[in-house]
Design a protein around this motif. Structure first.
Motif, PDB file in Angstrom:
ATOM      1  N   ARG A  82     -31.164 -51.508 102.074  1.00 47.81           N
ATOM      2  CA  ARG A  82     -31.907 -52.700 102.496  1.00 47.81           C
ATOM      3  C   ARG A  82     -31.152 -53.489 103.561  1.00 47.81           C
ATOM      4  O   ARG A  82     -31.720 -53.896 104.562  1.00 47.81           O
ATOM      5  N   ASN A  83     -29.850 -53.732 103.336  1.00 46.36           N
ATOM      6  CA  ASN A  83     -29.097 -54.542 104.300  1.00 46.36           C
ATOM      7  C   ASN A  83     -27.923 -53.785 104.930  1.00 46.36           C
ATOM      8  O   ASN A  83     -27.079 -54.402 105.593  1.00 46.36           O
ATOM      9  N   GLN A  84     -27.849 -52.454 104.700  1.00 48.75           N
ATOM     10  CA  GLN A  84     -26.825 -51.618 105.328  1.00 48.75           C
ATOM     11  C   GLN A  84     -25.408 -52.105 105.017  1.00 48.75           C
ATOM     12  O   GLN A  84     -24.529 -52.064 105.878  1.00 48.75           O
ATOM     13  N   GLN A  85     -25.188 -52.536 103.789  1.00 46.64           N
ATOM     14  CA  GLN A  85     -23.876 -53.020 103.368  1.00 46.64           C
ATOM     15  C   GLN A  85     -23.382 -52.164 102.213  1.00 46.64           C
ATOM     16  O   GLN A  85     -24.165 -51.795 101.338  1.00 46.64           O
ATOM     17  N   PRO A  86     -22.091 -51.809 102.177  1.00 43.05           N
ATOM     18  CA  PRO A  86     -21.577 -51.014 101.064  1.00 43.05           C
ATOM     19  C   PRO A  86     -21.811 -51.707  99.715  1.00 43.05           C
ATOM     20  O   PRO A  86     -21.641 -52.925  99.594  1.00 43.05           O
ATOM     21  N   VAL A  87     -22.192 -50.899  98.717  1.00 41.71           N
ATOM     22  CA  VAL A  87     -22.471 -51.454  97.397  1.00 41.71           C
ATOM     23  C   VAL A  87     -21.207 -52.070  96.794  1.00 41.71           C
ATOM     24  O   VAL A  87     -21.257 -53.088  96.108  1.00 41.71           O
ATOM     25  N   GLY A  88     -20.059 -51.452  97.065  1.00 42.23           N
ATOM     26  CA  GLY A  88     -18.802 -51.999  96.550  1.00 42.23           C
ATOM     27  C   GLY A  88     -18.555 -53.417  97.032  1.00 42.23           C
ATOM     28  O   GLY A  88     -18.079 -54.266  96.270  1.00 42.23           O
ATOM     29  N   GLU A  89     -18.893 -53.693  98.294  1.00 46.11           N
ATOM     30  CA  GLU A  89     -18.722 -55.052  98.809  1.00 46.11           C
ATOM     31  C   GLU A  89     -19.677 -56.023  98.125  1.00 46.11           C
ATOM     32  O   GLU A  89     -19.304 -57.165  97.815  1.00 46.11           O
ATOM     33  N   LEU A  90     -20.913 -55.586  97.904  1.00 42.11           N
ATOM     34  CA  LEU A  90     -21.879 -56.444  97.210  1.00 42.11           C
ATOM     35  C   LEU A  90     -21.402 -56.771  95.797  1.00 42.11           C
ATOM     36  O   LEU A  90     -21.511 -57.912  95.337  1.00 42.11           O
ATOM     37  N   VAL A  91     -20.873 -55.751  95.110  1.00 42.05           N
ATOM     38  CA  VAL A  91     -20.374 -55.970  93.747  1.00 42.05           C
ATOM     39  C   VAL A  91     -19.205 -56.946  93.760  1.00 42.05           C
ATOM     40  O   VAL A  91     -19.124 -57.861  92.933  1.00 42.05           O
ATOM     41  N   LEU A  92     -18.290 -56.777  94.709  1.00 45.00           N
ATOM     42  CA  LEU A  92     -17.133 -57.669  94.789  1.00 45.00           C
ATOM     43  C   LEU A  92     -17.540 -59.100  95.156  1.00 45.00           C
ATOM     44  O   LEU A  92     -16.856 -60.057  94.778  1.00 45.00           O
ATOM     45  N   GLN A  93     -18.648 -59.254  95.868  1.00 45.62           N
ATOM     46  CA  GLN A  93     -19.136 -60.595  96.201  1.00 45.62           C
ATOM     47  C   GLN A  93     -19.749 -61.282  94.987  1.00 45.62           C
ATOM     48  O   GLN A  93     -19.548 -62.480  94.775  1.00 45.62           O
ATOM     49  N   LYS A  94     -20.510 -60.523  94.186  1.00 49.14           N
ATOM     50  CA  LYS A  94     -21.235 -61.115  93.058  1.00 49.14           C
ATOM     51  C   LYS A  94     -20.415 -61.154  91.784  1.00 49.14           C
ATOM     52  O   LYS A  94     -20.648 -62.021  90.931  1.00 49.14           O
ATOM     53  N   LEU A  95     -19.461 -60.214  91.626  1.00 49.35           N
ATOM     54  CA  LEU A  95     -18.721 -60.121  90.367  1.00 49.35           C
ATOM     55  C   LEU A  95     -17.932 -61.385  90.024  1.00 49.35           C
ATOM     56  O   LEU A  95     -17.960 -61.830  88.869  1.00 49.35           O
ATOM     57  N   THR A 249     -22.824 -58.464  77.580  1.00 50.15           N
ATOM     58  CA  THR A 249     -24.173 -58.881  77.983  1.00 50.15           C
ATOM     59  C   THR A 249     -24.112 -59.908  79.109  1.00 50.15           C
ATOM     60  O   THR A 249     -24.896 -59.858  80.065  1.00 50.15           O
ATOM     61  N   LEU A 250     -23.175 -60.838  79.002  1.00 44.22           N
ATOM     62  CA  LEU A 250     -23.035 -61.847  80.053  1.00 44.22           C
ATOM     63  C   LEU A 250     -22.610 -61.219  81.374  1.00 44.22           C
ATOM     64  O   LEU A 250     -23.094 -61.604  82.442  1.00 44.22           O
ATOM     65  N   LEU A 251     -21.706 -60.237  81.310  1.00 43.39           N
ATOM     66  CA  LEU A 251     -21.241 -59.592  82.535  1.00 43.39           C
ATOM     67  C   LEU A 251     -22.335 -58.761  83.189  1.00 43.39           C
ATOM     68  O   LEU A 251     -22.301 -58.530  84.405  1.00 43.39           O
ATOM     69  N   PRO A 264     -25.977 -66.942  92.357  1.00 41.73           N
ATOM     70  CA  PRO A 264     -25.988 -65.632  93.012  1.00 41.73           C
ATOM     71  C   PRO A 264     -25.066 -64.626  92.323  1.00 41.73           C
ATOM     72  O   PRO A 264     -24.058 -64.187  92.882  1.00 41.73           O
ATOM     73  N   GLY A 265     -25.416 -64.242  91.098  1.00 41.23           N
ATOM     74  CA  GLY A 265     -24.596 -63.306  90.339  1.00 41.23           C
ATOM     75  C   GLY A 265     -25.228 -61.935  90.229  1.00 41.23           C
ATOM     76  O   GLY A 265     -26.110 -61.560  91.006  1.00 41.23           O
ATOM     77  N   PHE A 266     -24.763 -61.160  89.224  1.00 43.35           N
ATOM     78  CA  PHE A 266     -25.248 -59.805  89.021  1.00 43.35           C
ATOM     79  C   PHE A 266     -26.736 -59.773  88.708  1.00 43.35           C
ATOM     80  O   PHE A 266     -27.441 -58.847  89.109  1.00 43.35           O
ATOM     81  N   GLY A 267     -27.214 -60.767  87.954  1.00 42.62           N
ATOM     82  CA  GLY A 267     -28.622 -60.777  87.565  1.00 42.62           C
ATOM     83  C   GLY A 267     -29.545 -60.781  88.766  1.00 42.62           C
ATOM     84  O   GLY A 267     -30.466 -59.961  88.873  1.00 42.62           O
TER      85      GLY A 267
END
Length: 313
Positions: A82-95, A249-251, A264-267
């Motif tokens: 969708r936004n051409q961004q690595p998933v690892g970076e998205l996870v590190l941003q939201k985690l 569950t929270l994580l 702007p978290g994992f959910g």
């Protein structure tokens, strides 16, 4: 303890492999062709063919799984289509956002739930027991999104004490960060505190009726020492189990609470990915969540031994 840890790790690796297969396989059952969705309204055949080749959608399922697992082992969770961004970076941003929210919610739950359970068990049949059970019933039966909306109306709209939504990094402004996170953390922690209270009360009632507690009292130990040192320590096993599951569950992302408070978290990340058919993001987030669950269960087993030395043998 080292032997136990090695045995658990030996079980963990096949479990992670099975979970990865399950995640990837179930993901393929979702209806629709992601390449056609990404191609837009024009549905250009050349664009669709290019996307099929880029995403390996024209390969057999085992080959696609091998591509994905190979990338995961190299630390590459794929790229968001969708936004051409690595998933690892998205996870590190939201985690970090979800970790902070989960930690605050669990802290609130522990501070409220375990003391309430101890008081309820120790003062069984009194007004304190009735109040603690009433709190637990209220916490379990109150929907999180409804409580969140009421808190926004009271503390944000009526009193103006706290922001209604949004997120501020603690590295930018710690005070603004805590002001934005306290309401969603309380909403999540309130429900967990109610469950922890019920489990703590039940475990404490069983332990307080055992012979070694009666012996400790007969030896003249103070009631506080009997309850907190001898009874509580042996009653913590089910509470530790429940705490690990609730933290997992929270994580994984409190979807409704994050939506109500615009966190702007994992959910929010996984909901957006599902609606956009962003397979790589969904697989990456679910894999990280499943790994967190497995790690928390391992930590819970180690915590059992720390709380109850008899389990070390």
């Amino acid at each position: 303890m080292l032997d136990f840890l090695l045995k658990r790790l030996a079980v963990t690796l096949p479990t992670l492999l099975f979970v990865s297969m399950l995640i990837f396989g179930l993901q393929q059952l979702l209806p629709g062709d992601p390449a056609k969705i990404l191609a837009g309204e024009e549905q250009d055949p050349n664009v669709i063919a290019h996307l099929h080749a880029k995403l390996h959608l024209d390969e057999p399922l085992p080959v696609r799984y091998a591509y994905w697992v190979g990338g995961v082992l190299r630390g590459d969770l794929g790229e968001s289509v969708r936004n051409q961004q690595p998933v690892g970076e998205l996870v590190l941003q939201k985690l970090p956002v979800t970790l902070e929210l989960a930690a605050l919610a669990m802290l609130i739950a522990l501070v409220i739930g375990i003391p309430a359970g101890i008081v309820s068990a120790f003062a069984r049949g009194t007004v304190w027991d009735t109040l603690a059970n009433g709190f637990a019933l209220w916490g379990i039966s109150t929907p999180n999104f409804w409580l969140g909306i009421l808190m926004i109306l009271l503390f944000s709209v009526q009193l103006g004490w706290l922001p209604a939504s949004g997120y501020v990094s603690p590295f930018e402004d710690l005070r603004a960060n805590l002001a934005a996170m306290i309401m969603p953390a309380f909403v999540l922690g309130n429900a967990i505190a109610a469950v922890l209270m019920r489990h703590t009360r039940s475990a404490m009632l069983q332990v307080l009726a055992t012979d070694y507690v009666r012996t400790a009292r007969a030896k003249g130990l103070r009631e506080r020492v009997v309850v907190l040192k001898h009874a509580l320590r042996n009653a913590l096993t089910p509470v530790i189990t429940l705490g690990a599951l609730e933290l997992g569950t929270l994580l994984s992302g409190a979807v409704l609470t994050e939506q109500v408070f615009t966190i702007p978290g994992f959910g929010k990340l996984i909901v957006d990915a599902v609606f956009n058919r962003d397979y790589a993001v969904v697989q990456g987030v679910v894999l990280v969540t499943a790994s967190a669950y497995i790690a928390l269960n391992l930590l819970a087993d180690l915590a059992y031994m720390a709380a109850n030395p008899r389990l070390r043998h």
